[in-house]
Design an enzyme around this catalytic site. Structure first.
Site, PDB file in Angstrom:
ATOM      1  N   CYS A  39      25.910 -19.124  53.795  1.00 31.00           N
ATOM      2  CA  CYS A  39      25.274 -18.241  54.784  1.00 31.00           C
ATOM      3  C   CYS A  39      25.782 -18.491  56.197  1.00 31.00           C
ATOM      4  O   CYS A  39      25.630 -17.646  57.069  1.00 31.00           O
ATOM      5  CB  CYS A  39      23.770 -18.449  54.789  1.00 31.00           C
ATOM      6  N   HIS A  46      19.478 -16.348  61.207  1.00 31.00           N
ATOM      7  CA  HIS A  46      19.823 -15.927  59.840  1.00 31.00           C
ATOM      8  C   HIS A  46      18.567 -15.402  59.150  1.00 31.00           C
ATOM      9  O   HIS A  46      17.502 -16.016  59.214  1.00 31.00           O
ATOM     10  CB  HIS A  46      20.409 -17.119  59.078  1.00 31.00           C
ATOM     11  N   ASN A  97      18.048 -11.002  52.529  1.00 37.52           N
ATOM     12  CA  ASN A  97      18.996 -12.051  52.935  1.00 37.52           C
ATOM     13  C   ASN A  97      20.407 -11.632  52.502  1.00 37.52           C
ATOM     14  O   ASN A  97      20.709 -11.615  51.310  1.00 37.52           O
ATOM     15  CB  ASN A  97      18.582 -13.368  52.267  1.00 37.52           C
TER      16      ASN A  97
HETATM   17  N1  ACO Z   1       6.598 -13.369  42.589  1.00 39.10           N
HETATM   18  C1  ACO Z   1       5.441 -13.958  42.238  1.00 39.10           C
HETATM   19  N2  ACO Z   1       5.322 -15.284  42.110  1.00 39.10           N
HETATM   20  C2  ACO Z   1       6.407 -16.032  42.367  1.00 39.10           C
HETATM   21  C3  ACO Z   1       7.645 -15.479  42.729  1.00 39.10           C
HETATM   22  C4  ACO Z   1       7.713 -14.085  42.824  1.00 39.10           C
HETATM   23  N3  ACO Z   1       8.836 -13.445  43.185  1.00 39.10           N
HETATM   24  N4  ACO Z   1       8.541 -16.484  42.910  1.00 39.10           N
HETATM   25  C5  ACO Z   1       7.873 -17.630  42.668  1.00 39.10           C
HETATM   26  N5  ACO Z   1       6.591 -17.359  42.333  1.00 39.10           N
HETATM   27  C6  ACO Z   1       5.526 -18.288  41.989  1.00 39.10           C
HETATM   28  C7  ACO Z   1       6.032 -19.619  41.532  1.00 39.10           C
HETATM   29  O1  ACO Z   1       6.329 -19.587  40.153  1.00 39.10           O
HETATM   30  C8  ACO Z   1       4.868 -20.509  41.845  1.00 39.10           C
HETATM   31  O2  ACO Z   1       3.918 -20.376  40.822  1.00 39.10           O
HETATM   32  P1  ACO Z   1       3.078 -21.661  40.301  1.00 39.10           P
HETATM   33  O3  ACO Z   1       2.313 -22.120  41.517  1.00 39.10           O
HETATM   34  O4  ACO Z   1       2.254 -21.091  39.226  1.00 39.10           O
HETATM   35  O5  ACO Z   1       4.119 -22.651  39.879  1.00 39.10           O
HETATM   36  C9  ACO Z   1       4.270 -19.892  43.091  1.00 39.10           C
HETATM   37  O6  ACO Z   1       4.778 -18.555  43.162  1.00 39.10           O
HETATM   38  C10 ACO Z   1       4.604 -20.622  44.353  1.00 39.10           C
HETATM   39  O7  ACO Z   1       6.010 -20.861  44.366  1.00 39.10           O
HETATM   40  P2  ACO Z   1       6.690 -21.585  45.550  1.00 39.10           P
HETATM   41  O8  ACO Z   1       8.128 -21.833  45.221  1.00 39.10           O
HETATM   42  O9  ACO Z   1       5.847 -22.758  45.951  1.00 39.10           O
HETATM   43  O10 ACO Z   1       6.575 -20.467  46.684  1.00 39.10           O
HETATM   44  P3  ACO Z   1       6.939 -20.589  48.194  1.00 39.10           P
HETATM   45  O11 ACO Z   1       5.752 -20.249  48.997  1.00 39.10           O
HETATM   46  O12 ACO Z   1       7.665 -21.853  48.501  1.00 39.10           O
HETATM   47  O13 ACO Z   1       7.975 -19.408  48.375  1.00 39.10           O
HETATM   48  C11 ACO Z   1      10.345 -19.034  48.549  1.00 39.10           C
HETATM   49  C12 ACO Z   1       9.190 -19.408  47.630  1.00 39.10           C
HETATM   50  C13 ACO Z   1      10.116 -17.606  49.045  1.00 39.10           C
HETATM   51  C14 ACO Z   1      11.644 -19.076  47.742  1.00 39.10           C
HETATM   52  C15 ACO Z   1      10.361 -20.000  49.741  1.00 39.10           C
HETATM   53  O14 ACO Z   1      10.296 -21.340  49.301  1.00 39.10           O
HETATM   54  C16 ACO Z   1      11.610 -19.833  50.560  1.00 39.10           C
HETATM   55  O15 ACO Z   1      11.826 -18.820  51.193  1.00 39.10           O
HETATM   56  N6  ACO Z   1      12.486 -20.859  50.613  1.00 39.10           N
HETATM   57  C17 ACO Z   1      13.728 -20.769  51.302  1.00 39.10           C
HETATM   58  C18 ACO Z   1      14.655 -19.958  50.466  1.00 39.10           C
HETATM   59  C19 ACO Z   1      15.850 -19.526  51.241  1.00 39.10           C
HETATM   60  O16 ACO Z   1      15.804 -19.291  52.423  1.00 39.10           O
HETATM   61  N7  ACO Z   1      16.934 -19.416  50.527  1.00 39.10           N
HETATM   62  C20 ACO Z   1      18.134 -18.965  51.020  1.00 39.10           C
HETATM   63  C21 ACO Z   1      18.683 -19.859  52.114  1.00 39.10           C
HETATM   64  S1  ACO Z   1      20.278 -20.255  51.840  1.00 39.10           S
HETATM   65  C22 ACO Z   1      21.019 -18.853  51.716  1.00 39.10           C
HETATM   66  O17 ACO Z   1      20.735 -17.943  52.464  1.00 39.10           O
HETATM   67  C23 ACO Z   1      22.044 -18.753  50.570  1.00 39.10           C
END
Ligand code: ACO
Length: 320
Positions: A110, A249, A279
């Site tokens: 990224c 970003h 993203n």
């Molecule tokens: N829909 C519904 N539920 C979901 C989804 C979805 N799309 N995805 C995950 N869940 C569930 C999980 O299974 C979990 O369930 P559980 O509690 O029963 O186990 C619950 O939601 C919570 O999951 P978390 O991973 O704790 O959710 P979080 O609030 O952390 O959000 C996310 C996840 C959006 C991925 C967040 O952590 C995030 O944005 N992280 C950074 C990701 C990022 O920026 N990546 C790219 C950067 S690098 C690049 O750009 C290549």
């Protein structure tokens, strides 16, 4: 120091995938995606190629800069992968826009666009170029597993481009690399070399191209934004309050908001388009530059800030 921006351009796919459509593909909802990420729609390449978006973005930037492709001295493309591995993407962009300079790809996840700004700056300082085109183009839907709700909701396809000329408008630059494959990986399926036949025991096969530990990436991202923004401001000897606009970003609205609060930045200084485009990896910042170009007045200070796979990140402070 180093460069000024003459033109900017962007291009998005025709097809926009919204959260309702995604909810029919995986167990998710508009409410979950919107509240956890801020994303509503993202562009997905269907019958177009990444090259089509790249050429459209490049031509818009060249038109705005009012310069011809054959007066470019260098083309840098940032991408995880173009339409093919070879020819590499920048070579096909060079051919398609009618340029005759040399061209190469960079893959810094990224963070590619901000890293490319530093490479361009070094070319200018070394008198190796007077005009450089950077095209950041990403086809993330090509890598994603649309059965994996934790990753497929986040990314979109798109391209952004800038034309640079030698100038004095880069005020500071802070880049970060912290090599780590334990929280974010993008792989391609393995080839079929018959290891076993030659006595090697290479069994592991990639089953998922994009894998991440979302919460760890989230923490890295917030720290990276906060630290690199502070460092870039300090290097330029200015206060963060003096910066007119921040272009972070676009990975997750909550990451941006957490960094904004830590840095005490006013809400209206943060530019964002994640709601519509998701993203788009390294294309994220130049897509925004083109989208918001009418807001920028000569002399304004813009902070371009990134983070991503590698792990990598950084900030560039520029004067418009
Ligand atoms: N829909 C519904 N539920 C979901 C989804 C979805 N799309 N995805 C995950 N869940 C569930 C999980 O299974 C979990 O369930 P559980 O509690 O029963 O186990 C619950 O939601 C919570 O999951 P978390 O991973 O704790 O959710 P979080 O609030 O952390 O959000 C996310 C996840 C959006 C991925 C967040 O952590 C995030 O944005 N992280 C950074 C990701 C990022 O920026 N990546 C790219 C950067 S690098 C690049 O750009 C290549």
């Amino acid at each position: 120091m180093a460069f000024k921006i003459l033109g900017v351009g962007n291009a998005l796919p025709k097809f926009m995938l919204d959260n309702q459509m995604l909810s029919k593909m995986v167990d998710t909802s508009d409410d979950w995606i919107t509240s956890r990420t801020g994303i509503k729609t993202r562009g997905i390449l269907t019958d177009e190629k990444l090259l089509d978006l790249s050429v459209a973005a490049a031509n818009k930037a060249l038109n705005l800069a009012n310069i011809k492709a054959d007066s470019l001295d260098l083309i840098i493309c940032t991408t995880l992968m173009g339409d093919t591995i070879s020819p590499y993407h920048a070579a096909m962009v060079q051919k398609s826009i009618g340029a005759n300079c040399h061209a190469f790809d960079m893959n810094v996840g990224c963070s590619g666009f901000v890293y490319a700004l530093e490479v361009a700056s070094a070319y200018f300082k070394s008198n190796l170029a007077n005009r450089i085109l950077i095209v950041s183009a990403e086809h993330m839907s090509n890598f994603l597993d649309y059965n994996d709700r934790s990753t497929c909701i986040l990314f979109g396809d798109g391209a952004g481009a800038v034309v640079l000329e030698k100038g004095e408008n880069l005020l500071s630059m802070k880049l970060i690399t912290a090599g780590d494959d334990s929280i974010l990986r993008v792989t391609r399926h393995a080839g079929n070399f018959p290891y076993e036949k030659f006595g090697f025991n290479k069994k592991e096969k990639s089953t998922q191209n994009v894998w991440m530990d979302g919460q760890q990436v989230y923490m890295f991202a917030v720290n990276c934004l906060v630290n690199s923004i502070q460092d870039a401001a300090k290097q330029a000897n200015i206060n963060i309050n003096e910066i007119d606009y921040f272009l972070p970003h676009q990975a997750n609205m909550r990451i941006i908001e957490a960094a904004r609060i830590k840095l005490g930045i006013a809400k209206d200084k943060i530019l964002s388009n994640i709601e519509r485009v998701g993203n788009t990896t390294s294309a994220s910042i130049p897509i925004m530059l083109a989208e918001y170009v009418s807001k920028f007045k000569r002399g304004m200070k813009l902070l371009l800030s990134t983070f991503g796979g590698g792990m990598s990140g950084g900030s560039a402070l520029i004067k418009w």
